[in-house]
Every structure is written in C-alpha cells, then in structure tokens.
Design an enzyme around this catalytic site. Structure first.
Site, PDB file in Angstrom:
ATOM      1  N   LYS A  74       0.163  -6.620  -8.920  1.00 13.29           N
ATOM      2  CA  LYS A  74       0.730  -5.265  -9.289  1.00 13.29           C
ATOM      3  C   LYS A  74       0.376  -5.008 -10.838  1.00 13.29           C
ATOM      4  O   LYS A  74       0.739  -5.999 -11.617  1.00 13.29           O
ATOM      5  CB  LYS A  74       2.162  -5.091  -9.225  1.00 13.29           C
ATOM      6  CG  LYS A  74       2.763  -3.747  -9.496  1.00 13.29           C
ATOM      7  CD  LYS A  74       4.386  -3.709  -9.105  1.00 13.29           C
ATOM      8  CE  LYS A  74       4.935  -2.467  -9.267  1.00 13.29           C
ATOM      9  NZ  LYS A  74       6.368  -2.483  -8.887  1.00 13.29           N
ATOM     10  N   SER A 149       7.912   1.003  -5.706  1.00 17.29           N
ATOM     11  CA  SER A 149       6.768   1.335  -6.706  1.00 17.29           C
ATOM     12  C   SER A 149       5.621   0.521  -6.373  1.00 17.29           C
ATOM     13  O   SER A 149       4.449   0.584  -6.920  1.00 17.29           O
ATOM     14  CB  SER A 149       7.084   1.192  -8.031  1.00 17.29           C
ATOM     15  OG  SER A 149       7.440   0.043  -8.546  1.00 17.29           O
ATOM     16  N   SER A 173      11.766  -1.877  -5.247  1.00 22.58           N
ATOM     17  CA  SER A 173      10.258  -1.666  -5.264  1.00 22.58           C
ATOM     18  C   SER A 173       9.393  -2.578  -4.434  1.00 22.58           C
ATOM     19  O   SER A 173       8.186  -2.507  -4.399  1.00 22.58           O
ATOM     20  CB  SER A 173       9.681  -1.664  -6.750  1.00 22.58           C
ATOM     21  OG  SER A 173      10.286  -0.195  -7.167  1.00 22.58           O
TER      22      SER A 173
END
Lengths: 474, 97
Positions: A74, A149, A173
C-alpha cells in the site's frame, strides 16, 4: 496462489522467483488497465527475483521464509527510493528516504516488492474512490468498489498478480476490502506491528496488516512483520498481554443487538449459516451484549478526525511534497493544502479541527476518549465469557462505484470494524460465502475478534474453518 | 454551523476553501456533528476520566542512532525549493506591515 504453495514450488525448483515476478508483471500488464490496483510498478523487481532464484539454486538450509515471494505494498508505507504518495496530490513527487520497519523486515525475509498499490487518500475512505489517481475497481465485478482504504492491495491479490499484499487498517481498511474481494484480512493488535514508516492517519488506531489468500499466509507474514521496534515505542512484545490460549473448540459471542443495524438480509443469512456450521463443528455460540459498541462509529468519527487534523498538519508544501507558492508564507500554506488535499481529507481535517477547538474539546474528544475506555472495559468483560466475538465484517457486499455519495452512508460500512481499532484488539476477516447481486456472486466476510495479543487464536480458528470449504460455499 | 465558521476552520487548518466548497461542507459537517453528538448521551460530564490501558510513555536514551549526514542528501533533495543546502521559503517577517 498462496505464499506456502509458492514456497514449496521454489524449494522443489518447479517454479522460480524469476518466473513468479514475470508472471506477476504480465498479470498487471493484462489486467491493471481496467482494475487500477497499482500506482507504481517497480522495475527493480526482476533483479531481486534473479538474486532470489540463485539463492534457491544454491540450496541448503536457511533460505529466508519469503525468499522470492512477490508482494504489493500500500502506498502509504515507505519503501526507500520509491514514490510514497498516500494517493494524495500533495505528495505526488515525494520519494521515501527510508524503509518502513515492516518493509525492512519483509526485505530481510527475502520478499520482492513488485509495486505500490492505490488507496483512499491518506487511507481515508471505504472504497478507494478517494484516491487522487482515480478509483480502483473490484476484480470480481469492475462496476463495484474493492473496498477501502486498502482497496489497491486487495485488488492486487484478488486479480491474481501477487499472493499477498500489505495494507493498513485504521477503522477497517484491511478487513472491509478483504471482505469485498474474498480474501483473508488481518488487523493485528495495536502495537503488534511497528508503525515506523507508515504515514500516520489516526496514530492511536493505525496498524499495518495483511491481505492474503489463506490464513496460513497471514500467519507467515505476521510472524515476519510483528515484534518490538525501537523506532516505534508503542510496539508490544509477546508478554505485554497475557497468553491467549488456542483450544479444540471455542465459545463465540454474537452481539445480537449490534447486528440489527442495517445488515443486508442475504449477508445476515450467510452469517447465520456460518454460525450453524460453527455449532455443527462443536463450537459454542452465545449471545452477548456490547451496548457501547453501537456508539463506536460515533466515537471513531471524533477520535480519528482529531488525530487526522494533527497528523496531516505536516503536509504543507514546505520541506517536501508539492508547494503552491503564494504572496507570503501563510498564503503558501493555504494554497498548497487547498490544492493538495482532496474532499475527504479536507472534510476530516475540518472536523478534527472543530472537535479539538477550545470549547468543544470536552464535549467531543474528551467524551469520545472516555467512551473508548468504557468500550475496552465492556469488551474485556465479554472476553471473560467468550473466546471470540463474531460479526459480519461489513453490512453489505461490495457496492457500486459512486453509489455512496453521502459521507455518513460511506462511514456506516465500517460499523462492525471500527470498535476493533478503538479498543486495540486484533481481528481477522475471512470469506463467509457469496451473495448474488445482478447475477454476479459477490463475496462476504465474517470477522473474528480476539482479546489483545490473541493473533494465535485467530490463526487457529481461521485455519480450522478456512480449510473447510463448506464454510465458504453456503 | 455557518459558512463563515467553515471558512474560519479552513483558515485555522491552513486550507483555503472556495465558497462552493464551504457551502457543501457546511451541510456535511452538520450532519456528521449531529451523528457523533450521541457520545454526549452515553458519557456524562462526571465520567470524563479515562484509563489508557497499557499505553504509557516509553523513553529511550537521547542518542543519535544513524551516521551523521546519512539522510541529508535525500532530505534536501526533497525540498520544493532550495539554494545550495538551504530550504527556501517566503519571508515570514514583512517589513511593510
């Protein structure tokens, strides 16, 4: 594809890290135009793969556990020399100057980073639609979101480019995208994994964790990335919390009243079927009360924006990132931050500034922190009666891109996941079977919550049920 | 919440907001505040004390842990504007004001 399968093939020589990286790249080349899981794809992965391939050819003992395993990361986690944007325009040109601790540990274990993945800007969102670089699509149904996310990381695994990816979880997330993409998502105990080199969003809530195709892989990665770190004084050791024992069968607590809150009927059916299967396997299911958890989301939307407004104050275009010059210093700040932040970041910064302002501090932040403390007590009391708490991970399967334009409607997707971050306990999301939407089967997720330091219990029950496919076919 | 209050919060948080943005945010922030206000009913004013569990201050010795200068090049390279090794910013003190 799982890490453990790759490892076996690498060891037998039937498949090599070079081939694995080449295959990862060709999946990305073929699918990522439509999915947009990746922000950057790294061109030094091949070189690392060659080294890893030689390492296996040399053979012998002590080949590091992740040697040659391609991973996606990420893009709010720093990898030295790579762009770290957090999917924000304000960091469009920012190149990380050091490795996050999790990256260093993965590197030491031999992992290969093939690319950085898309996210909601600064990890703020539940759909990956808040990225300054455009949304990521769900590989199972590209008209739908992958969750967020960590949506890019989830999509990167779900589309088959990598066996696993790192995400971060501040209010769900990792677990919610895992649920939307049919993966295993682990949010460790607060402090189990170092936050050094993660871009802070809500510092008292953030944890890095994993998105994988199996529970075993989640455990393998967790063992590598967890542990004390002198660079993060909130990290815990194995003895910080007492041992959380594994058992043959477990007692699960179901917070019935809490589950009344807007769960889709067919998701609830899957959940009941899952509980039935647990019972059939000899586990005990009891109803529990967690009345304060129902207010968790409200407390979260006080604590988190408060921390966001403080943490994002550092992005001002002065020392790094994108600067938009103004007449004077103040104008430069105002311009850089106006241009650099997207709508959700602005919303949360303003909200945080408001709840921390003099006169409102006690009414909002003070009370939310007090509530959080009471929630922890409430949960600890429940854990004297049950081994695990079980809920659906999210109230719905993946929703359509653009479907949730009202911020509060989006926030509600995290209703079952945020109490876990507020109380700091670990949780795992596992596939719970599929529901039909417009003729497409979409995955759902079940969330198991363990006491502080209870990852071993999550892996144990996870392995027991995940290997038994009957839990997933419903 | 008024539009002026939203614009003021914007200034406090060093973000310029357009009128249209402020107008939209006004409604959104109002509905969020309405929602999060429920914590007030759950915790009365007499119970604001909190326990922070196992989180406590941890100190280490004040030692330099990296080679001096090992990050300087990379950090100065990230400066949006520089003169030699100096970070260039707008004047803070304005002689005219």
């Amino acid at each position: 594809m799982t890490i453990s399968e790759l490892r076996k093939k690498f060891l037998s020589g039937e498949y090599t890290p070079k081939e694995a990286v080449a295959d990862a790249k060709s999946v990305i080349a073929e699918k990522d135009k439509n999915i947009h899981a990746y922000l950057d794809v790294f061109d030094d992965a091949e070189k690392m793969a060659e080294e890893a391939t030689s390492r296996y050819q040399e053979g012998g003992e002590n080949i590091p556990p992740l040697c040659g395993v391609p991973l996606a990361i990420k893009n709010n986690i720093l990898i030295e020399g790579k762009r770290a944007t957090a999917a924000s325009k304000i960091l469009d040109n920012y190149v990380a100057t050091y490795d996050a601790t999790v990256i260093k540990r993965l590197r030491d274990a031999g992992a290969i980073f093939v690319g950085s993945t898309n996210l909601d800007e600064f990890a703020m969102g539940s759909s990956t639609e808040n990225s300054a670089y455009g949304p990521t699509k769900n590989p199972i149904d590209p008209s739908r979101v992958p969750g967020g996310s960590s949506g890019g990381s989830a999509a990167a695994v779900a589309m088959g480019s990598v066996p696993a990816a790192l995400g971060t979880d501040t209010g769900g997330s990792i677990r919610q995208p895992a649920s939307y993409c049919g993966l295993v998502g682990l949010k460790p105990t607060y402090g189990a994994v170092s936050r050094y080199g993660l871009m802070a969003m809500g510092s008292s809530l953030d944890q890095a964790g994993t998105l994988t195709n199996s529970v075993e892989d989640a455990e393998t990665l967790f063992k590598v990335i967890s542990g004390r770190d002198p660079h993060d004084m909130t990290t815990i050791g194995p003895d910080t919390y007492g041992a959380v024992a594994t058992k043959e069968t477990y007692t699960f607590g179901v917070p019935r009243a809490f589950l009344g809150q807007g769960v889709d009927a067919d998701v609830m059916e899957r959940f009941e079927a899952h509980l039935d299967q647990l019972r059939a396997d000899g586990h005990k299911i009891v109803d529990i009360e967690l009345p304060l958890f129902e207010a968790g989301l409200a407390a979260y939307y006080i604590v988190m924006p408060a921390e966001v407004s403080s943490n994002l104050a550092r992005y001002d275009g002065i020392r790094y990132g994108v600067r938009k010059e103004g007449e004077n210093l103040l104008e430069t700040y105002l311009n850089s931050r106006a241009d650099g932040f997207g709508a959700e970041a602005k919303r949360r910064i303003l909200l945080g500034t408001y709840v921390l302002s003099s006169g409102y501090f006690d009414a909002y932040y003070g009370k939310a922190e007090a509530l959080r403390s009471k929630m922890r007590d409430e949960l600890n009391a429940v854990f004297t009666q049950v081994d695990l708490v079980v809920t659906p991970t999210a109230p719905t399967p993946a929703f359509k891109l653009g479907e949730k334009s009202d911020p509060l409607a989006m926030y509600r997707e995290d209703i079952f996941t945020v109490p876990v971050n507020l109380t700091g306990v670990p949780a795992i999301s596992l596939p719970m079977g599929e529901v039909d939407r417009e003729g497409i089967s979409l995955p759902t997720g079940v969330q198991y919550i363990a006491p502080h330091g209870g990852e071993a219990r999550l892996f144990d029950i996870g392995r027991k049920i995940y290997d038994a496919k009957r839990y997933n076919n419903g | 919440m008024t539009k002026e209050e939203i614009l003021h919060l914007g200034t406090l948080s060093r973000m310029r907001l357009s009128d249209a943005e402020a107008e939209k945010l006004k409604g959104e922030i109002d509905s969020i505040l309405d929602y999060i206000g429920q914590v007030n009913e759950l915790v009365d004013d007499g119970h604001l004390e909190k326990k922070v569990g196992l989180v406590h201050n941890v100190f280490r010795d004040d030692e330099v842990t990296n080679e001096p200068g090992s990050y300087s090049g990379a950090l100065t390279a990230a400066f949006p504007e520089r003169e030699g090794n100096y970070l260039k910013v707008k004047k803070i003190l304005n002689p005219d004001s």
